[in-house]
Every structure is written in C-alpha cells, then in structure tokens.
Design an enzyme around this catalytic site. Structure first.
Site, PDB file in Angstrom:
ATOM      1  N   HIS A 155     -24.123 100.765 -43.104  1.00  0.00           N
ATOM      2  CA  HIS A 155     -25.192 102.030 -41.976  1.00  0.00           C
ATOM      3  C   HIS A 155     -24.522 103.803 -42.756  1.00  0.00           C
ATOM      4  CE1 HIS A 155     -27.641  98.385 -41.287  1.00  0.00           C
ATOM      5  NE2 HIS A 155     -25.392  97.755 -41.124  1.00  0.00           N
ATOM      6  N   SER A 276     -22.499 129.103 -56.440  1.00  0.00           N
ATOM      7  CA  SER A 276     -23.874 129.184 -56.800  1.00  0.00           C
ATOM      8  C   SER A 276     -24.295 131.094 -56.219  1.00  0.00           C
ATOM      9  CB  SER A 276     -24.148 129.206 -54.683  1.00  0.00           C
ATOM     10  OG  SER A 276     -25.406 130.248 -54.439  1.00  0.00           O
ATOM     11  N   LYS A 282     -20.117 128.441 -52.509  1.00  0.00           N
ATOM     12  CA  LYS A 282     -20.115 127.543 -52.497  1.00  0.00           C
ATOM     13  C   LYS A 282     -19.622 126.691 -53.612  1.00  0.00           C
ATOM     14  CE  LYS A 282     -22.934 125.300 -50.869  1.00  0.00           C
ATOM     15  NZ  LYS A 282     -24.478 125.792 -51.462  1.00  0.00           N
ATOM     16  N   GLU A 289     -24.191 115.435 -59.506  1.00  0.00           N
ATOM     17  CA  GLU A 289     -25.818 115.417 -58.967  1.00  0.00           C
ATOM     18  C   GLU A 289     -26.343 114.952 -60.388  1.00  0.00           C
ATOM     19  OE1 GLU A 289     -26.652 119.240 -57.154  1.00  0.00           O
ATOM     20  OE2 GLU A 289     -25.046 118.919 -55.873  1.00  0.00           O
TER      21      GLU A 289
END
Ligand code: ARG
Length: 464
Positions: A155, A276, A282, A289
């Site tokens: 979980h 970024s 970043k 992804e």
C-alpha cells in the site's frame, strides 16, 4: 501498372490506391521477402515445376536485389503496391521471363504470412537479447547491493525490511518470464505457411517441407486456410510485449518515486535525466516517465490486433494488412524503450544510506518484534501482535523508534521483554533471518541474482 491488370478496364483511383498500398510499412520486410522467394524458387527448380536454369536465374537476381537494397544502391519505389510487388517487378525487369515464373504455385497471401513470421522471428531474437542485457545489469547490481537494507512496501506504506538487491531481483524475475514468453511465441511462430497458396494449396507438386527447412522453420502450417489467415503469432508477441511494457512501466513508476526528494534512494545519471525550462533546480526522470507512458501504445497495439482479427471470415481478408503497423509499432516501441532504459539503470547510483534511514523510521521491524515475543518468549502470535501494536503507538507518542525505545517501556507493556529484544529487531538481522527460499536474506538474493545472471548470459552467448 497493377499485378491484376488483366481483368480491369480502369486504373485504380488515386485515393483508393494510396489507401490500399502498404509499401510504406511493409518495405522493412524486404530481406524476408527475398529469402522466402529464394527458397520458393529453389523448391520450384528442384521439383521440376520450373527449369533449373530459371530457378538459378531467379536466385541470382534476388541476391543482386538484396545486396543493392542493403547497400542503398537500389531504392524501394514507394509507388509500388507493396514490397512483394516491388521485388517481383524489379526481378522481372532484370531477368525477364524467368522472373515472371517465380510466383508459380504461390500467392501473396502465403507470401505475406511467411514474411511476417520470418521478420518477427528476428524481432523476437533481438528483443530477447536486449532483455537479457537488462537482466545482466540488474543481476550484477543485485549482487552488489544484496545487503543494502531498505523498506519493503505494501500500500506504499513501509511494511517489512528487504534489500535493494532483493527489489532489483523482483524485476529480474519478471523480465526473465518475459524472455520465456517471447521464446514460446517464437516457437509457435516458426512454422511455414508457404505453399498454402491463396487459401487452398496448389495443384503443382510442391514440397512445402523443403522450403520450411531451408528457411530454418520447424515445420509447415497444417491447414492452408489457417496458414494464410492465422495472425495468432502477431497477437501472442504483442501480448508478450505488452507485459514487458507493463513490467517496465511499474519499474519506471518506482524509479520515479525513488529518485524524488521524498525518497532519494536512487540518483539517476545526468545523462539520463532532463531539466526544466523554468525551474533551475529540477532534474526529471523523463526516460522512466516516457517508458511508463509508452506502455499505453503497446497495449493499444495488442488491442488493435485482437480487434482486427476477431470478426474476419476465413481466409485472407484485406483487414489483415492492418497487422503490420500494429505489431511493428509494438516491436519498435519496446526496442526503443530498452535501448534507453538499460543504460539508465546501469548508470544510476543507489544511495544505501537513505534506504537505511527510511528503513529505520517506519517500524518495519514490528513483525520481528512480535515474532520475538512468539518465538523466543512463547506468547501466542495474536497477543504478541497486539502488544507490539501498543508499543508502536507508544513510540509515536514519544517520537522514538522501536530501536530507541527504553527497555522499561517494553517491560511496562509486557514483562516478558528484556534486552534481547534489541538484537531481535536489528534491521540487518531482520533481513538476514528472512532466509526462506526467495526471501530477502543476502545469501538468497545472491543465489537468485546468480541464477538470473546465468540464464541471461546463456541467451547472450547463444545470440552471438
Ligand atoms: N499487402 C498485403 C498485406 O499486407 C499483402 C497481401 C495481399 N493479398 C491480397 N490478396 N490482396 O496483407
């Protein structure tokens, strides 16, 4: 000029022609089309269906075409209807009448069914090789980090201690099953439909077993209707590739989590991260992804193939031309993913200190504390479970961990406790004691990693 010109009085409409044509995506099968035709021509010659001389001329001509396409000297003409038409036309332009005899006892229906099988057979080999490389990387890393304690989650809540090596092996096991699945699909794919003709075989005395053997296939499709209209092998491969992507997607999801500041178990190499355009701080895990995102494409390709096939009557129907873009896209996507994913994993830096910090913070040794009361002190597990729950609540109240909770606090909740509890809940011990088969104990992790490594290396050495 079309192959079927004899029956028709009008040229094919331009839009219909563009719609009908498949050469932009079937041109990648030129090699398989040519080797299939060579086998067919050799068989026609051997069986006396065409003369030896014509058979030799055809094979020579095809060899020349193959070499010229390979070298770039001959460009595939995209105005041809498909790759089969282009190569037959080119052959006839070079050797005349002999070229026109090649298509004796053959149809484009068995020809295309053969070409896809041969082409995907190579794709299977290439993807098995790439998956094996990834498994080698994972297993070597798993061996190196067999003792690096980290929290295991259920979980997404800290649950019980594992090691980073154990976590890597989980993906190694998934990917090894993927290798096995692709091998299974390849084995069923490796049967020759050549000689099934348009749908009903042929009256010529062909030898299907001869062409199958020459093409390195394990036998012939047993029914001509099925042989030309079966695309199960595309669907099976797309299914196996979908599962590869599902595994890579889950893996990516965890990489994305674990590289975040909230976890920082892993740092990706700059070479596999992006920045970024506005936020200077970043460092983004774009490769992971994209892999997670691209799983959607491959699953889509599988659904496309299933949907195309589900309603068509026997035998060949033009719907089936839609098989190629879907399965080729699945193959290309998995190939591209693995080419970027494997070096991303290979160059990432695990940060065991952060894993251990997280492991120390989440009461992941609570089960071991209960097991101590049960195993060493003889309490029934349910009582031990309840007491440990109360201990955790007490720790939270005091802002401490089970390791730093004073022994008096333990004793206050259960007089069976003594100093021995600290050894029982020591994280390294919690992991090393979990030596049940397939468990996270370092020697178990080593053993699994070694076995995965051996299986993957065997594939790589047989690929050479
Ligand atoms: N381009 C076609 C395909 O990919 C080749 C087979 C054509 N056969 C036919 N009967 N029109 O399926």
């Amino acid at each position: 000029m079309k192959l079927w010109q004899g029956r028709f009085h009008k040229q094919l409409d331009e839009a219909a022609d563009a719609y009908n044509s498949s050469i932009t995506f079937d041109k990648r099968m030129y090699r398989e089309d040519i080797t299939g035709s060579m086998a067919h021509a050799a068989m026609l010659g051997a069986q006396g269906i065409i003369s030896r001389e014509d058979s030799d001329k055809i094979i020579d001509g095809l060899n020349g075409i193959l070499a010229e396409i390979d070298s770039g000297e001959l460009e595939i003409d995209l105005s041809a209807e498909d790759i089969h038409t282009f190569i037959e036309g080119e052959l006839t332009a070079r050797i005349g009448d002999a070229g026109k005899r090649l298509h004796t006892a053959r149809s484009r229906n068995d020809q295309v069914a053969l070409d896809i099988r041969l082409h995907l057979r190579s794709s299977c080999d290439a993807i098995i090789e790439k998956l094996s490389r990834l498994i080698v990387v994972l297993s070597k890393m798993a061996k190196e980090y067999a003792g690096a304690v980290m929290p295991g989650y259920t979980h997404l809540q800290r649950a019980q201690p594992i090691t980073f090596g154990h976590w890597l092996n989980a993906y190694g096991c998934m990917l090894m099953r993927d290798v096995n699945r692709i091998e299974d699909a390849r084995a069923r794919m490796n049967y020759s439909p050549l000689g099934c003709g348009a749908l009903a075989g042929t009256t010529y005395p062909i030898d299907r077993h001869m062409t199958a053997a020459q093409l390195g296939m394990d036998g012939c499709c047993h029914n001509s209707l099925d042989g030309v209209s079966d695309r199960d092998f595309c669907i099976e491969l797309a299914s196996a590739l979908s599962l590869v992507m599902v595994h890579l997607s889950r893996f990516s999801e965890e990489i994305i989590l674990y590289t975040s500041w909230e976890f920082k178990f892993i740092e990706l190499s700059d070479a596999f991260s992006t920045g970024s355009s506005i936020m200077p701080q970043k460092k983004n895990p774009d490769i992971a992804e994209l892999t997670r995102g691209k799983s959607g494409r491959v699953i889509g390709d599988l659904v496309t193939l299933l949907t195309v096939m589900k309603g068509i009557p026997l035998a060949y129907n033009k719907d089936m031309q839609e098989d190629k873009e879907a399965i080729f896209d699945a193959v290309d996507t998995v190939t591209m993913c693995l080419d970027a994913f494997t070096p991303m994993i290979e160059t990432m830096s695990p940060i065991p200190e952060n894993m251990r910090k997280a492991a120390a913070g989440g009461f992941i040794n609570a089960t071991d504390c209960a097991d101590y009361l049960t195993g060493v002190k003889g309490l029934p597990f349910r009582d031990a479970y309840k007491i440990t729950g109360e201990l955790v609540a007490r720790c939270i109240e005091l802002g401490v961990t089970l390791e730093t909770l004073p022994v008096e606090e333990y004793k206050a909740l259960c007089d069976k406790f003594d100093e021995g509890v600290y050894a029982a809940i020591d994280l390294d011990r919690c992991v090393s004691e979990r030596r049940s088969y397939g468990g996270p104990a370092p020697e178990q992790v080593q053993e699994t990693a070694q076995s995965l490594l051996a299986q993957a290396e065997m594939r790589l050495s047989s690929a050479k």
